[in-house]
Design an enzyme around this catalytic site. Structure first.
Site, short mmCIF file in Angstrom:
data_model
loop_
_atom_site.label_atom_id
_atom_site.label_comp_id
_atom_site.label_asym_id
_atom_site.label_seq_id
_atom_site.Cartn_x
_atom_site.Cartn_y
_atom_site.Cartn_z
N ALA A 52 0.85 -1.20 0.00
CA ALA A 52 0.00 0.00 0.00
C ALA A 52 0.88 1.24 0.00
O ALA A 52 1.78 1.36 0.83
CB ALA A 52 -0.91 0.00 1.23
N VAL A 95 5.30 3.42 1.87
CA VAL A 95 4.83 2.17 1.26
C VAL A 95 4.72 1.17 2.40
O VAL A 95 5.69 0.97 3.14
CB VAL A 95 5.77 1.64 0.16
N GLU A 96 3.56 0.58 2.55
CA GLU A 96 3.28 -0.26 3.72
C GLU A 96 3.03 -1.71 3.34
O GLU A 96 2.43 -2.01 2.29
CB GLU A 96 2.03 0.29 4.44
N ARG A 97 3.46 -2.59 4.22
CA ARG A 97 2.99 -3.98 4.19
C ARG A 97 1.71 -3.97 5.00
O ARG A 97 1.74 -3.91 6.24
CB ARG A 97 4.03 -4.89 4.84
#
Ligand SMILES: *[C@@H]1O[C@H](CO)[C@@H](O)[C@H](O)[C@H]1NC(C)=O
Ligand SMILES: *[C@@H]1O[C@H](CO)[C@@H](O)[C@H](O)[C@H]1NC(C)=O
Ligand SMILES: *[C@@H]1O[C@H](CO)[C@@H](O)[C@H](O)[C@H]1NC(C)=O
Ligand SMILES: *[C@@H]1O[C@H](CO)[C@@H](O)[C@H](O)[C@H]1NC(C)=O
Length: 290
Positions: free
Chosen positions: A129, A229-231
């Site tokens: 994301a 930017v995410e996990r």
């Protein structure tokens, strides 16, 4: 996968908090190529099976762990002076403001990446994301908007979606926003108080713009500016972290209550060990890569 217990605690605290909050409300409007979109054609739906993106960076924090990532030579990286931090799920820049001069607005462009199954990872969904938001690092509430790519199973088929979330309220998918690999998005989050904001997402490639006017959100501290930017989390745990092409954030800035501008230089530069590296390029540009 098993979540760190701190994350599980945060999750249950968030769920409990949800029951005592004033109800978040909003109005939404959109344009296509500058022409208003009929409200009936702007589709919002609950973000799928999600507690959403409500985990702060809760990973290891040692410099030694960080030393194993973020050392790849990149053409555009001329500067790499930001303090490194590691996280279980956040990759990117977090710039901290103070309570005496809070963040009013955050802005940035980012390019939605091409996502693929990560080699050796068998956890599904796999997702990544990209978002821009306020708080969630040194404070627990968080207002964020962006996109996500999601691979549901081993077929490797990628779904791309836009979403927003005012944590601890659930995330919402902007089902009518087109999202393709390579599209550029502009995000502006403009707080009007600790509990209200006007947030906008524009697909710069398709010229689709959605603006949401939010009221009665959980009070924001307005002290963290995030380009991430995410996990992300799905259901009860973190998704597998999909591989993604290098994601650039550009024209990144936050505006403070006194009118001053806050950029990337000096931000905490989050890395996910074995998952994602990130670095600043200059005061307004950074990138993250898997
Ligand atoms: C970041 O925010 C926290 C929480 O308000 C504060 O304690 C800390 O001093 C801030 N750091 C900077 C560099 O502003
Ligand atoms: C795999 O994921 C794709 C994309 O979401 C979906 O269309 C398909 O039905 C899924 N296949 C299986 C076997 O679950
Ligand atoms: C942000 O909101 C304020 C009102 O609080 C408004 O005056 C300003 O134009 C907005 N800024 C942007 C960039 O939308
Ligand atoms: C947002 O909604 C509030 C009332 O809920 C209204 O006062 C304000 O003018 C609206 N702002 C915009 C930019 O539409």
């Amino acid at each position: 996968m098993k979540l760190p217990s701190a994350v599980a605690l945060l999750l249950s605290a968030a769920l409990m908090a949800q029951q005592v909050q004033a109800k978040l409300t909003w109005t939404v409007k959109g344009t296509q190529n500058g022409v208003p979109i009929p409200p009936s054609e702007i589709i919002l739906k609950p973000f799928e099976a999600a507690y959403g993106h409500n985990f702060g960076p809760s990973g290891p924090t040692t410099a030694a762990a960080a030393a194993s990532v973020g050392r790849v030579a990149r053409n555009r990286m001329v500067k790499r002076a930001n303090p490194i931090a590691t996280s279980a799920n956040w990759c990117g820049s977090v710039r901290n403001a103070t309570t005496s001069n809070r963040i009013k607005l955050i802005h940035g462009y980012f390019q939605h990446p091409t996502c693929t199954k990560r080699a050796g990872v068998t956890t599904y969904p796999q997702a990544a994301a990209s978002w821009i938001g306020i708080d969630g690092d040194s404070s627990t509430t968080l207002l964020q908007m962006g996109t996500v790519c999601k691979i549901d199973n081993s077929t490797g088929i990628v779904r791309n979606e836009a979403w927003w979330q005012w944590v601890p309220d659930a995330a919402m998918t902007l089902a009518s926003m087109p999202v393709h690999a390579g599209d550029w998005f502009q995000v502006t989050i403009n707080t009007t108080s600790a509990t209200s904001a006007v947030i906008s997402l524009t697909n710069v490639n398709t010229l689709t713009a959605i603006t949401i006017n939010l009221s009665a959100g959980t009070s924001l501290a307005r002290i963290d500016a995030d380009w991430i930017v995410e996990r992300p989390a799905y259901g009860s745990g973190l998704a597998g972290f999909a591989s993604f092409t290098e994601t650039w954030f550009q024209e990144a800035y936050a505006t403070l209550a006194n009118g001053a501008s806050l950029g990337i230089l000096g931000a905490k530069q989050y890395q996910i060990t074995g998952g994602c590296s990130s670095a600043e390029y200059d005061n307004a540009d950074l990138s993250a890569w898997s």
